[in-house]
Design a protein around this motif. Structure first.
Motif, short mmCIF file in Angstrom:
data_model
loop_
_atom_site.label_atom_id
_atom_site.label_comp_id
_atom_site.label_asym_id
_atom_site.label_seq_id
_atom_site.Cartn_x
_atom_site.Cartn_y
_atom_site.Cartn_z
N TYR A 84 5.26 57.68 100.03
CA TYR A 84 5.21 57.42 98.59
C TYR A 84 5.48 55.94 98.30
N ASP A 85 6.47 55.38 98.98
CA ASP A 85 6.79 53.96 98.78
C ASP A 85 5.63 53.07 99.23
N SER A 86 4.95 53.46 100.31
CA SER A 86 3.78 52.72 100.76
C SER A 86 2.69 52.75 99.70
N PHE A 87 2.50 53.91 99.10
CA PHE A 87 1.52 54.06 98.02
C PHE A 87 1.89 53.17 96.84
N LEU A 88 3.17 53.12 96.46
CA LEU A 88 3.59 52.28 95.34
C LEU A 88 3.35 50.80 95.64
N LYS A 89 3.56 50.39 96.89
CA LYS A 89 3.30 49.00 97.26
C LYS A 89 1.81 48.67 97.13
N ALA A 90 0.96 49.57 97.60
CA ALA A 90 -0.48 49.36 97.48
C ALA A 90 -0.89 49.28 96.01
N LEU A 91 -0.31 50.15 95.21
CA LEU A 91 -0.62 50.15 93.78
C LEU A 91 -0.20 48.84 93.13
N SER A 92 0.97 48.34 93.51
CA SER A 92 1.46 47.08 92.93
C SER A 92 0.54 45.91 93.30
N LEU A 93 0.02 45.93 94.51
CA LEU A 93 -0.91 44.88 94.93
C LEU A 93 -2.20 44.93 94.11
N ALA A 94 -2.65 46.13 93.80
CA ALA A 94 -3.88 46.27 93.00
C ALA A 94 -3.64 45.84 91.56
N LEU A 95 -2.52 46.24 91.00
CA LEU A 95 -2.24 45.92 89.61
C LEU A 95 -2.01 44.42 89.41
N SER A 96 -1.50 43.75 90.44
CA SER A 96 -1.28 42.30 90.35
C SER A 96 -2.50 41.51 90.81
N LYS A 97 -3.61 42.21 91.05
CA LYS A 97 -4.89 41.59 91.42
C LYS A 97 -4.83 40.85 92.76
N GLN A 98 -3.88 41.24 93.61
CA GLN A 98 -3.82 40.63 94.94
C GLN A 98 -4.81 41.28 95.91
N VAL A 99 -5.27 42.47 95.55
CA VAL A 99 -6.28 43.15 96.35
C VAL A 99 -7.37 43.66 95.41
#
Length: 311
Positions: A84-99
């Protein structure tokens, strides 16, 4: 030439097959995009060692806290929390436009429950965290299936069969995935047989008619009898199906296209795709996991605009 895209990979349940898939496919995937794996170097090294492998030098990680001992094939709160924490990290990267997109490897729903994660899966979490009416669609270019209801008990499905609810779903679905024709399945055997086996189909029929009028052309057809919708003859006409509940759509879809199917979340402010299979605890770390669904999930993430807009 367009710039190479960056994809955040949510690593999934480390007691399952997700890490093996990511590691074995890394060379191929890194030739298509720049993957960032949401896992700490320590946990990545541990998982690689269990596979008898070394991490490639270009295996880019994005730290996730919470070290624990991986136990292949075991349901645990620790692995559930980490996924779940891995998923939240991926989501944060997407929301911050880093990915440019995120691809999620499989989680285990019971492990999330043991970890007190308040969601039954990725789509439910995305829907709440992003305040978006996400639609779960699975499949491949040969056949896509969208789910009107998802992870709810079967006994609750009939209560959700309303003309307004289905109309809203169909309009949102078409806005995200404008293909035609789309088969909309009935709920009951034989699509109710004109009320003999149930009358929920009258709501489905009304929603289809209203949606087609709203769009201005006949996109949706049905209610289609569920047990013929997936036959080879029906698949010649329908490449897209809306199912009323989870197993109605996914049992036949996975029987037909299990290895190549992907999970696409429609209606979100980010691009998210996933493999269309579970953690496969029975073969975890056994060098037996198929890479096909992961390859297709990456490819769908990289070309989602094309997937969504070509008919």
């Amino acid at each position: 030439m367009s710039a190479i895209k960056t994809v955040a990979v949510s690593i999934g349940d480390l007691n399952g097959v997700g890490f093996e898939i990511a590691l074995r496919a890394h060379r191929e995937i890194s030739a298509q995009c720049r993957p960032i794996y949401c896992i700490s170097p320590v946990m990545a090294e541990q998982a690689a060692a269990l596979l008898g492998e070394h991490l490639p030098e270009d295996f880019i990680t994005y730290d996730v806290s919470g070290e624990f001992t991986i136990q292949p094939g075991t349901v645990s709160a620790q692995s559930g929390r980490y996924s779940y924490d891995s998923f939240l990290k991926a989501l944060s990267l997407a929301l911050s436009k880093q990915v440019d997109a995120i691809v999620t490897l499989p989680i285990h729903k019971e492990a999330w429950m043991l970890a007190d994660v308040p969601y039954v899966g990725h789509t439910d979490a995305l829907r709440d965290l992003l305040k978006s009416e996400a639609i779960m669609m699975l499949g491949c270019e040969k056949l896509y299936v969208a789910l009107y209801t998802e992870h709810i008990p079967l006994s609750q499905v009939p209560h959700h069969i309303t003309a307004d609810g289905i109309f809203d779903f169909l309009i949102r679905f078409y806005a995200s995935f404008p293909r035609s024709p789309v088969a909309v399945l009935g709920l009951n055997p034989h699509a109710g047989d004109h009320g003999v086996l149930g009358d929920e189909e009258r709501f489905i029929e009304a929603a289809i008619a209203r949606a087609n009028r709203h769009i201005g052309k006949n996109i949706f057809e049905g209610p289609i009898v569920p047990d013929i919708a997936f036959t080879s003859r029906s698949r010649e006409r329908y490449k897209t199906i809306v199912a009323m509940y989870h197993d109605q759509g996914l049992a036949p879809l996975k029987a037909l296209y299990f290895d190549e199917g992907v999970n696409i979340s429609l209606g979100l402010p980010i691009i998210r795709t996933s493999v269309d299979h579970g953690t496969a605890f029975d073969i975890a770390y056994g060098h037996k996991a198929s890479l096909l669904s992961y390859r297709n999930a990456i490819q769908a993430a990289l070309s989602l605009d094309n997937v969504v807009h070509h008919g």
